[in-house]
Each structure stands twice: as structure tokens, then as C-alpha cells.
Write a protein that holds these residues in place. Structure first.
Motif, PDB file in Angstrom:
ATOM      1  N   ALA A  50      25.298 141.829  81.515  1.00  0.00           N
ATOM      2  CA  ALA A  50      24.655 140.516  81.594  1.00  0.00           C
ATOM      3  C   ALA A  50      25.173 139.637  80.465  1.00  0.00           C
ATOM      4  O   ALA A  50      25.530 140.132  79.385  1.00  0.00           O
ATOM      5  CB  ALA A  50      23.137 140.653  81.491  1.00  0.00           C
ATOM      6  N   THR A  51      25.224 138.351  80.713  1.00  0.00           N
ATOM      7  CA  THR A  51      25.585 137.381  79.693  1.00  0.00           C
ATOM      8  C   THR A  51      24.492 136.323  79.625  1.00  0.00           C
ATOM      9  O   THR A  51      24.069 135.793  80.659  1.00  0.00           O
ATOM     10  CB  THR A  51      26.933 136.703  80.004  1.00  0.00           C
ATOM     11  OG1 THR A  51      27.954 137.687  80.112  1.00  0.00           O
ATOM     12  CG2 THR A  51      27.304 135.721  78.903  1.00  0.00           C
ATOM     13  N   HIS A  52      24.035 136.039  78.406  1.00  0.00           N
ATOM     14  CA  HIS A  52      22.993 135.034  78.189  1.00  0.00           C
ATOM     15  C   HIS A  52      23.593 133.890  77.387  1.00  0.00           C
ATOM     16  O   HIS A  52      24.054 134.079  76.261  1.00  0.00           O
ATOM     17  CB  HIS A  52      21.809 135.641  77.431  1.00  0.00           C
ATOM     18  CG  HIS A  52      20.712 134.674  77.178  1.00  0.00           C
ATOM     19  ND1 HIS A  52      19.915 134.728  76.052  1.00  0.00           N
ATOM     20  CD2 HIS A  52      20.267 133.609  77.901  1.00  0.00           C
ATOM     21  CE1 HIS A  52      19.034 133.751  76.093  1.00  0.00           C
ATOM     22  NE2 HIS A  52      19.226 133.064  77.199  1.00  0.00           N
ATOM     23  N   VAL A  53      23.607 132.705  77.982  1.00  0.00           N
ATOM     24  CA  VAL A  53      24.171 131.525  77.339  1.00  0.00           C
ATOM     25  C   VAL A  53      23.070 130.497  77.141  1.00  0.00           C
ATOM     26  O   VAL A  53      22.319 130.189  78.069  1.00  0.00           O
ATOM     27  CB  VAL A  53      25.301 130.912  78.188  1.00  0.00           C
ATOM     28  CG1 VAL A  53      25.866 129.664  77.513  1.00  0.00           C
ATOM     29  CG2 VAL A  53      26.407 131.931  78.436  1.00  0.00           C
ATOM     30  N   THR A  54      22.956 129.976  75.908  1.00  0.00           N
ATOM     31  CA  THR A  54      22.058 128.872  75.618  1.00  0.00           C
ATOM     32  C   THR A  54      22.892 127.606  75.558  1.00  0.00           C
ATOM     33  O   THR A  54      23.769 127.469  74.702  1.00  0.00           O
ATOM     34  CB  THR A  54      21.314 129.082  74.292  1.00  0.00           C
ATOM     35  OG1 THR A  54      20.602 130.319  74.331  1.00  0.00           O
ATOM     36  CG2 THR A  54      20.336 127.945  74.048  1.00  0.00           C
ATOM     37  N   LEU A  55      22.635 126.680  76.478  1.00  0.00           N
ATOM     38  CA  LEU A  55      23.448 125.484  76.617  1.00  0.00           C
ATOM     39  C   LEU A  55      22.989 124.370  75.687  1.00  0.00           C
ATOM     40  O   LEU A  55      21.821 124.321  75.296  1.00  0.00           O
ATOM     41  CB  LEU A  55      23.378 124.976  78.052  1.00  0.00           C
ATOM     42  CG  LEU A  55      23.905 125.890  79.158  1.00  0.00           C
ATOM     43  CD1 LEU A  55      23.628 125.254  80.512  1.00  0.00           C
ATOM     44  CD2 LEU A  55      25.385 126.157  78.985  1.00  0.00           C
ATOM     45  N   PRO A  56      23.902 123.448  75.372  1.00  0.00           N
ATOM     46  CA  PRO A  56      23.476 122.232  74.689  1.00  0.00           C
ATOM     47  C   PRO A  56      22.584 121.418  75.606  1.00  0.00           C
ATOM     48  O   PRO A  56      22.570 121.612  76.824  1.00  0.00           O
ATOM     49  CB  PRO A  56      24.799 121.492  74.416  1.00  0.00           C
ATOM     50  CG  PRO A  56      25.868 122.517  74.588  1.00  0.00           C
ATOM     51  CD  PRO A  56      25.351 123.497  75.589  1.00  0.00           C
ATOM     52  N   LYS A  57      21.836 120.502  75.046  1.00  0.00           N
ATOM     53  CA  LYS A  57      20.957 119.652  75.838  1.00  0.00           C
ATOM     54  C   LYS A  57      21.767 118.847  76.851  1.00  0.00           C
ATOM     55  O   LYS A  57      22.825 118.314  76.536  1.00  0.00           O
ATOM     56  CB  LYS A  57      20.183 118.692  74.918  1.00  0.00           C
ATOM     57  CG  LYS A  57      19.161 117.841  75.648  1.00  0.00           C
ATOM     58  CD  LYS A  57      18.416 116.930  74.680  1.00  0.00           C
ATOM     59  CE  LYS A  57      17.394 116.071  75.411  1.00  0.00           C
ATOM     60  NZ  LYS A  57      16.662 115.167  74.476  1.00  0.00           N
ATOM     61  N   ARG A 114      20.343 129.583  86.225  1.00  0.00           N
ATOM     62  CA  ARG A 114      20.092 128.584  85.187  1.00  0.00           C
ATOM     63  C   ARG A 114      18.648 128.142  85.255  1.00  0.00           C
ATOM     64  O   ARG A 114      18.126 127.830  86.324  1.00  0.00           O
ATOM     65  CB  ARG A 114      20.993 127.353  85.341  1.00  0.00           C
ATOM     66  CG  ARG A 114      20.647 126.284  84.291  1.00  0.00           C
ATOM     67  CD  ARG A 114      21.524 125.077  84.342  1.00  0.00           C
ATOM     68  NE  ARG A 114      21.114 124.125  83.304  1.00  0.00           N
ATOM     69  CZ  ARG A 114      21.705 122.960  83.067  1.00  0.00           C
ATOM     70  NH1 ARG A 114      22.747 122.590  83.795  1.00  0.00           N
ATOM     71  NH2 ARG A 114      21.259 122.161  82.104  1.00  0.00           N
ATOM     72  N   ASN A 115      17.993 128.107  84.095  1.00  0.00           N
ATOM     73  CA  ASN A 115      16.632 127.605  83.959  1.00  0.00           C
ATOM     74  C   ASN A 115      16.600 126.730  82.714  1.00  0.00           C
ATOM     75  O   ASN A 115      16.466 127.223  81.595  1.00  0.00           O
ATOM     76  CB  ASN A 115      15.631 128.756  83.848  1.00  0.00           C
ATOM     77  CG  ASN A 115      14.201 128.290  84.027  1.00  0.00           C
ATOM     78  OD1 ASN A 115      13.898 127.118  83.845  1.00  0.00           O
ATOM     79  ND2 ASN A 115      13.318 129.210  84.376  1.00  0.00           N
ATOM     80  N   GLY A 116      16.786 125.444  82.916  1.00  0.00           N
ATOM     81  CA  GLY A 116      16.876 124.540  81.773  1.00  0.00           C
ATOM     82  C   GLY A 116      18.158 124.782  80.998  1.00  0.00           C
ATOM     83  O   GLY A 116      19.256 124.752  81.539  1.00  0.00           O
ATOM     84  N   SER A 117      18.017 125.064  79.711  1.00  0.00           N
ATOM     85  CA  SER A 117      19.184 125.304  78.863  1.00  0.00           C
ATOM     86  C   SER A 117      19.597 126.771  78.820  1.00  0.00           C
ATOM     87  O   SER A 117      20.564 127.122  78.147  1.00  0.00           O
ATOM     88  CB  SER A 117      18.891 124.828  77.435  1.00  0.00           C
ATOM     89  OG  SER A 117      17.814 125.574  76.871  1.00  0.00           O
ATOM     90  N   GLU A 118      18.862 127.627  79.533  1.00  0.00           N
ATOM     91  CA  GLU A 118      19.165 129.061  79.531  1.00  0.00           C
ATOM     92  C   GLU A 118      19.939 129.448  80.793  1.00  0.00           C
ATOM     93  O   GLU A 118      19.511 129.130  81.906  1.00  0.00           O
ATOM     94  CB  GLU A 118      17.874 129.883  79.461  1.00  0.00           C
ATOM     95  CG  GLU A 118      16.961 129.533  78.290  1.00  0.00           C
ATOM     96  CD  GLU A 118      17.621 129.790  76.955  1.00  0.00           C
ATOM     97  OE1 GLU A 118      18.216 130.877  76.777  1.00  0.00           O
ATOM     98  OE2 GLU A 118      17.542 128.897  76.082  1.00  0.00           O
TER      99      GLU A 118
END
Length: 356
Positions: free
Chosen positions: A136-143, A121-125
Motif C-alpha cells: 500500500a502507498t499512502h500519499v498526503t496531497l497539498p491543498k 482519494r478522500n480529500g488530501s489523503e
């Protein structure tokens, strides 16, 4: 499913117990605990101050739940797939490297037999990576979202266990111990309920930082830990920034999930507010350490399982009224004929009764 995704299931008894119990720390002191004779409340309260800690370390997780050895198929080859991964975590030890730079930068590396699995995890990524499967799975998280469930750390166990303090639990006075070269206070949580399989939960917390260093769960009537996760080495300080960057190889299969615009009725991490249900969340019955979680009908379709999975299921479980079940030293799981799944740190008989 990756091995790391199975780790939260190992501590299901603590998760279940913490679901309805009241916390002890409302009036606890927030003073440092490096002095002599702190109270258990002081030790527990100190965990909160470790949320911004920066460190690198090596974790070891061991599980001994009384399950049989991983079965082998024809020709002596091990059964493959998710069931094999789950059994591997429940019947043997595993190590992982952990890198943490505050609350929103973490990396966990699980290595085994020339393969590597990562959660970064790096911030929201957030990236997950499986080198064996090349996926691989790439998830963009909510704030301000929490990191999705992945690898369990002592902090995870501690945070779930400390919510089960009173009135269901007796807490010991802190004891001075050493973990991974650091002075720690250890407290022991003992359930008061006679209906749970959990005997004790021991938490060792760094005296200087409040970081949980080791968590041990013992089953009732047993001397050896059923589950233990703890640091074997730990160095404080920010890890190298490059450890939180990830680019998948060109030949990797990549799945993308964008959760940045989560629905306004969610909590910011994709979960629903209290009272709002999507239909597939667990429901809970019982209380404290004897709480039972239930997933709805259709969760498991045994008729669709392959030959290997069916054979494994039959070997691990026994036929009981209305389905099949397995009772380990620490947790029981009941699969009903209509596809419901019930689980808890209770005997199978309690799950069967709750399902009726």
C-alpha cells in the motif's frame, strides 16, 4: 508498478496532441445540452459542469494496438513483472468499478484473477492498494491538488482530447447515441495532420450531466478501435461514504509520502511552474497530433535489464538506426542507445529523425 499506473500510457497520443493545441471552447455556450441540435462547442463546454458529479459505475477498457500476445517463458509460465502488466493492458480488456463523490472523493477498483488493485482519494489523503503484492502507498496531497495519475476514465481522455481541437482537428456535428443506459451526444475529432497515426477520437457525453461516458480512439486506416474506455453501467448519486475510507491490513507493506508541504515553487501538486525544470521531465517537439515527447539520456539503461526483460524488449522492438523501436497501430516508442525515450502518435521514422 500497478496495472492502473500503465493506463495513462494507453492514451499517450491524445496527451501528446493536447500539449500544444489551442482549445475550442473559449466562447462556447454553457447552456444545458439536453435539447435538440447542440453545437460541438456546446457539447465540449458541458464537460466542465460534470466536475462535481456523484456516481458509481463499471468501466471497460479495451486495447488492440497490434502487439503480439503476451510471451511465455520456459515451461509455459507467463513472464511476470511490470512488462507483463503493461502488455496485459495493451493486448486484452479490463474492467474497473468507479465511485465518485465530487472532485475530491474517488475510488477505482481494478479486479482480476482473485486480486484487487485500488486507488482511493478522500480529500488530501490518497491510498493505493495491491492485494496480490500486499503493498500500500499512502500519499498526503497539498491543498487543492489533483489526484495522482492512476486509472484512466472517459473524462481523462475527453479533457486531453478537447485541447487538440483547432487548428489541428476537424470536429463533427453531435450525434445522438446511448451509452450505459443514458442518452449522450457523440462528437468525432479527426486530426488534419497526415503525419499522425491517429485516425479519429470519438467522445460520448451525457446529455443531462456533461459527464463523458465513452471515449474511442481509432488508428488511421483501421475500422476497429485501437483503444476504447467507457461505462457499461452508471448510476448517479453519492456512493456510500465508507468506500472512501481505507485501512491497510496489518501484514501489508506500507510506503508513506507526505506532499502536504510542497515547495512554494510548485503548482500545488508537486509539478513545477512553466520555465522551471527538475531535469527529468519530457521535452516536446513537433505540433498538434504529431507532437513527439522525449525523455532525457539515461532514462532507460538496457544493460541493467534482466534476462526476461531483455528478451521481452527484443521481441517487441526492432533494431533501428541508433537504438530499438516499436510501432503499434496508434503510437510509436523509440529507445536510443544513450537511454533516451521518444514517443508519439507518429511513425518510428519520425522519432528517429527527431532524436538526431
Amino acid at each position: 508498478m500497478k496495472k492502473s499506473a500503465w493506463l495513462p500510457a494507453v492514451i499517450a497520443p491524445v496527451v501528446v496532441a493536447g500539449a500544444v493545441a489551442a482549445p475550442m471552447i473559449a466562447n462556447a455556450s454553457s447552456d444545458p445540452i439536453a435539447g435538440t441540435n447542440p453545437s460541438a462547442a456546446d457539447v465540449i463546454a458541458s464537460i466542465a459542469k460534470s466536475s462535481d458529479a456523484k456516481y458509481s459505475g463499471k468501466l471497460e477498457q479495451t486495447s488492440d494496438l497490434g502487439l503480439p500476445e503476451l510471451p511465455t517463458g520456459s515451461g509455459g509460465s507467463s513472464l511476470e513483472g511490470d512488462a507483463s502488466d503493461a502488455l496485459g493492458l495493451l493486448t486484452s480488456s479490463h474492467t474497473a468499478r468507479v465511485y465518485v463523490d465530487g472532485a475530491d472523493k474517488q475510488r477505482v477498483q481494478l479486479t482480476q484473477q482473485l486480486a484487487e488493485q485500488d486507488v482511493i482519494r478522500n480529500g488530501s489523503e490518497v491510498w493505493t492498494w495491491d492485494s496480490k503484492e500486499r503493498t500500500a502507498t499512502h500519499v498526503t496531497l497539498p491543498k487543492d491538488a489533483a489526484t495522482p495519475d492512476g486509472t484512466t476514465t472517459p473524462s481523462d481522455v475527453a479533457k486531453q482530447a478537447i485541447t487538440a481541437i483547432t487548428p489541428s482537428t476537424t470536429v463533427s456535428k453531435p450525434k445522438d447515441v446511448r451509452v450505459a443506459g443514458h442518452d449522450a451526444w457523440q462528437i468525432t475529432l479527426t486530426p488534419k495532420s497526415s503525419g499522425t497515426l491517429v485516425g479519429t477520437v470519438r467522445l460520448a457525453v451525457d446529455q443531462q450531466t456533461g459527464l463523458p461516458l465513452r471515449a474511442t480512439i481509432e488508428a488511421k486506416g483501421q475500422d476497429d478501435p485501437a483503444v476504447q474506455v467507457g461505462f457499461t453501467s452508471l448510476q448517479y448519486g453519492a456512493p456510500a461514504a465508507r468506500l472512501f475510507d481505507f485501512t491497510p491490513p496489518s501484514n501489508a507493506k506500507v510506503e508513506t509520502k507526505d506532499l502536504s508541504d510542497a515547495a512554494p515553487n510548485a503548482n500545488g501538486d508537486g509539478t513545477h511552474r512553466q520555465g522551471e525544470r527538475s531535469g527529468d521531465e519530457p521535452t516536446f517537439s513537433g505540433k498538434g497530433w504529431s507532437t513527439i515527447a522525449e525523455l532525457p539520456a539515461g532514462t532507460v539503461d538496457r544493460s541493467s535489464l534482466g534476462v526476461d526483460a531483455t528478451g521481452l524488449l527484443n521481441q517487441l522492438t526492432k533494431s533501428v538506426d541508433g537504438g530499438r523501436a516499436v510501432q503499434t497501430s496508434l503510437v510509436s516508442v523509440y529507445l536510443t542507445d544513450d537511454g533516451r525515450v521518444l514517443a508519439g502518435a507518429v511513425p518510428v521514422s519520425a522519432l528517429v529523425a527527431a532524436a538526431k
